[in-house]
Design a protein around this motif. Sequence first.
Motif: not given
Length: 116
Positions: A20-24, A39-49, A51-55, A61-67
Motif C-alpha cells: 500500500r505504501i509503495l503504491y502510494r 499523461l498522468f492518467y495513462c501512466d497511473a493505469d500502467e502502474l495499477r496494471a 500491481f494488479d498483475a501480482n495481486k 517469499d515470492t511476495i517479499d521478492r516482488l516487493i
Amino acid sequence: MSSSTLGYLARRAAQKERVRILYRRALKNTLDWAVHRHLFYCDADELRAKFDANKHVEDLDTIDRLINEAEASYEKWQHPDPYIVPWAPAGSKFTRNPAPPQGVEIVYNYGKEESD
C-alpha cells in the motif's frame, strides 16, 4: 489459532502495508514525471496494471521478492526534482512572509491617528 497461523497473518498484514505504501509513493512519483494530467492518467493505469498483475500471488517469499524488486525500481526511477506544493515545507511559498523579528511591534491602525 496456532502460532504459525498468527505468524502467517502478521507477515501478510505487513506485506499488505508495504505494498500500500509503495503504491502510494509510486503513484505520487508518477505525478512528478507527468507534466499534464492526461499523461498522468495513462501512466497511473500502467502502474495499477503492474500491481494488479501480482495481486493473486500467495507464496510469502515470492511476495517479499516482488516487493523488494518494486522498491528497488521505485528508488531507481524516483524523480530528481519532485513537485512540492508551494505552501508545504520546502515549497516556493513556504514562509514567504515570515514573522517579524523579536522586538519589532506592528501596529494595525490602518492610518487612523490617535486623538491627543
